[in-house]
Motif scaffolding. Structure first.
Motif, PDB file in Angstrom:
ATOM      1  N   GLY A 301       0.807  -1.208   0.000  1.00 52.35           N
ATOM      2  CA  GLY A 301       0.000   0.000   0.000  1.00 52.35           C
ATOM      3  C   GLY A 301       0.844   1.263   0.000  1.00 52.35           C
ATOM      4  O   GLY A 301       0.557   2.225  -0.722  1.00 52.35           O
ATOM      5  N   ILE A 302       1.901   1.252   0.792  1.00 51.70           N
ATOM      6  CA  ILE A 302       2.810   2.412   0.856  1.00 51.70           C
ATOM      7  C   ILE A 302       3.530   2.597  -0.469  1.00 51.70           C
ATOM      8  O   ILE A 302       3.670   3.721  -0.972  1.00 51.70           O
ATOM      9  CB  ILE A 302       3.807   2.231   2.013  1.00 51.70           C
ATOM     10  CG1 ILE A 302       3.067   2.299   3.361  1.00 51.70           C
ATOM     11  CG2 ILE A 302       4.904   3.297   1.953  1.00 51.70           C
ATOM     12  CD1 ILE A 302       3.906   1.870   4.544  1.00 51.70           C
ATOM     13  N   ALA A 303       3.989   1.492  -1.070  1.00 51.90           N
ATOM     14  CA  ALA A 303       4.703   1.570  -2.343  1.00 51.90           C
ATOM     15  C   ALA A 303       3.808   2.125  -3.445  1.00 51.90           C
ATOM     16  O   ALA A 303       4.244   2.931  -4.280  1.00 51.90           O
ATOM     17  CB  ALA A 303       5.238   0.189  -2.728  1.00 51.90           C
ATOM     18  N   LEU A 304       2.544   1.707  -3.453  1.00 52.63           N
ATOM     19  CA  LEU A 304       1.612   2.205  -4.471  1.00 52.63           C
ATOM     20  C   LEU A 304       1.344   3.692  -4.261  1.00 52.63           C
ATOM     21  O   LEU A 304       1.285   4.462  -5.228  1.00 52.63           O
ATOM     22  CB  LEU A 304       0.303   1.415  -4.418  1.00 52.63           C
ATOM     23  CG  LEU A 304      -0.716   1.772  -5.498  1.00 52.63           C
ATOM     24  CD1 LEU A 304      -0.179   1.455  -6.886  1.00 52.63           C
ATOM     25  CD2 LEU A 304      -2.033   1.032  -5.273  1.00 52.63           C
ATOM     26  N   ALA A 305       1.182   4.100  -3.004  1.00 56.13           N
ATOM     27  CA  ALA A 305       0.989   5.526  -2.721  1.00 56.13           C
ATOM     28  C   ALA A 305       2.195   6.334  -3.180  1.00 56.13           C
ATOM     29  O   ALA A 305       2.050   7.406  -3.791  1.00 56.13           O
ATOM     30  CB  ALA A 305       0.747   5.726  -1.226  1.00 56.13           C
ATOM     31  N   ASP A 306       3.390   5.830  -2.924  1.00 56.16           N
ATOM     32  CA  ASP A 306       4.611   6.523  -3.351  1.00 56.16           C
ATOM     33  C   ASP A 306       4.670   6.637  -4.875  1.00 56.16           C
ATOM     34  O   ASP A 306       5.086   7.671  -5.424  1.00 56.16           O
ATOM     35  CB  ASP A 306       5.849   5.794  -2.836  1.00 56.16           C
ATOM     36  CG  ASP A 306       6.052   5.958  -1.328  1.00 56.16           C
ATOM     37  OD1 ASP A 306       5.443   6.886  -0.753  1.00 56.16           O
ATOM     38  OD2 ASP A 306       6.811   5.163  -0.741  1.00 56.16           O
ATOM     39  N   ALA A 307       4.269   5.570  -5.565  1.00 58.25           N
ATOM     40  CA  ALA A 307       4.286   5.586  -7.029  1.00 58.25           C
ATOM     41  C   ALA A 307       3.342   6.646  -7.581  1.00 58.25           C
ATOM     42  O   ALA A 307       3.678   7.364  -8.532  1.00 58.25           O
ATOM     43  CB  ALA A 307       3.915   4.204  -7.569  1.00 58.25           C
TER      44      ALA A 307
END
Length: 322
Positions: A301-307
């Motif tokens: 979830g964090i990685a997708l938000a960062d992307a």
């Protein structure tokens, strides 16, 4: 303090008083009663209806009412006050951060997460006439509908499922958009004209799932809810909520996310998730979308938000987030 009657604990279940809320609460209680019977647990259940701020204010769009937890705060206060022992929420209504002392004790098996269209003449989104009037209270839905059909006239529509369906006829809408899960739980699937697939409308975070909230120190209720929890549903919802938390998203910006579990032939391998998320503007002029895979729901979830932040979501959140 637990309620005891004739030596048996009475578990008081808090819920909103809409027909859908009462129906899904009754379904959860039926599941809990079955679990009690199969595990030799001696509990009784009672329902306590609670009116929330989101239920009281029906003449303003959700994004303008302001704040998170419009449909949960009064229920959470009843948990703190000991008036109820657990609460049944639609997961999409729950803020990312729960108050200290309260926990989400279970996510039962998730049902259909999709949005759906109910139209006057049974038409699909593609079949609606040019400039059709479509009702929704969701900025997320408005954003994606305008992206798919810029000609549509999107207008706010509030109220319970049944009242919104009535407004379809009385207020001149060609169609309204609702969560398929609510209609399915009510047994009203025949009212659905068409389903909006994820390539058209990414669902709200947690849509189709219920969250069962309780006090963190109530070990009896937590042990019972552990029996109700569906691990696969919990994994997907955790990924979506991690995405929401990383964006610090509320009601002012269109945000959606949907996670699925990918099939694997290796039963010993950790479960792989695929998470799709969106951030946009209500008029559909901007719609950022990305899909990532991973096996840790919180990290995914964090990685997708960062992307998405790297694509411009951070500017949208800062400028329009309110």
């Amino acid at each position: 303090m637990a309620y005891i009657r004739d030596g048996r604990r009475i578990i008081v279940v808090g819920t909103r008083q809409s027909a859908l809320a009462l129906t899904q609460t009754g379904q959860v209680i039926d599941q809990l009663k079955a679990l009690c019977a199969s595990h030799n647990l001696d509990y009784e259940f009672e329902i306590r209806k609670i009116v929330t701020k989101g239920d009281r204010i029906l003449d303003v769009t959700l994004s303008k009412v302001g704040g998170k937890g419009l449909f949960v705060k009064e229920i959470e206060q009843a948990l703190f006050d000991g008036e109820i022992d657990l609460a049944v929420h639609s997961m999409k209504d729950m803020p990312y951060e729960l108050p200290e002392g309260l926990v989400n004790g279970a996510i039962p098996k998730r049902v259909d997460p999709r949005d759906c269209l109910i139209s006057r003449d049974g038409m699909s989104l593609e079949q609606l006439p040019q400039g059709a009037k479509v009702g929704t209270s969701s900025l997320r839905r408005a954003c994606q509908l305008k992206r798919a059909r810029p000609d549509l006239q999107i207008e706010s529509i509030r109220g319970n499922i049944d009242s919104r369906i009535r407004k379809l006829e009385t207020e001149g809408f060609h169609a309204i958009v609702l969560a398929a899960a609510g209609l399915q739980r009510m047994g009203w699937e025949e009212k659905i004209s068409s389903y909006l697939q994820e390539d058209v409308s990414v669902p709200a975070v947690g849509q189709g799932a219920l969250g069962i909230e309780c006090r963190a120190e109530d070990t009896q209720v937590l042990e019972l809810l552990a029996l109700l929890n569906d691990n696969d549903s919990a994994l997907t919802v955790r990924a979506e909520r991690s995405f929401l938390g990383a964006l610090n998203g509320g009601c002012q910006i269109p945000i959606g996310a949907h996670a699925i579990l990918l099939q694997s032939n290796d039963e010993k391998a950790s479960k792989q998730l695929e998470l799709t998320g969106i951030v946009g503007l209500p008029d559909g002029s901007i719609l950022l979308k990305e899909t990532l895979q991973g096996n840790n729901p919180e990290e995914l979830g964090i990685a997708l938000a960062d992307a998405l932040k790297a694509q411009g979501a951070e500017r949208i959140l800062i400028e329009f987030g309110g």
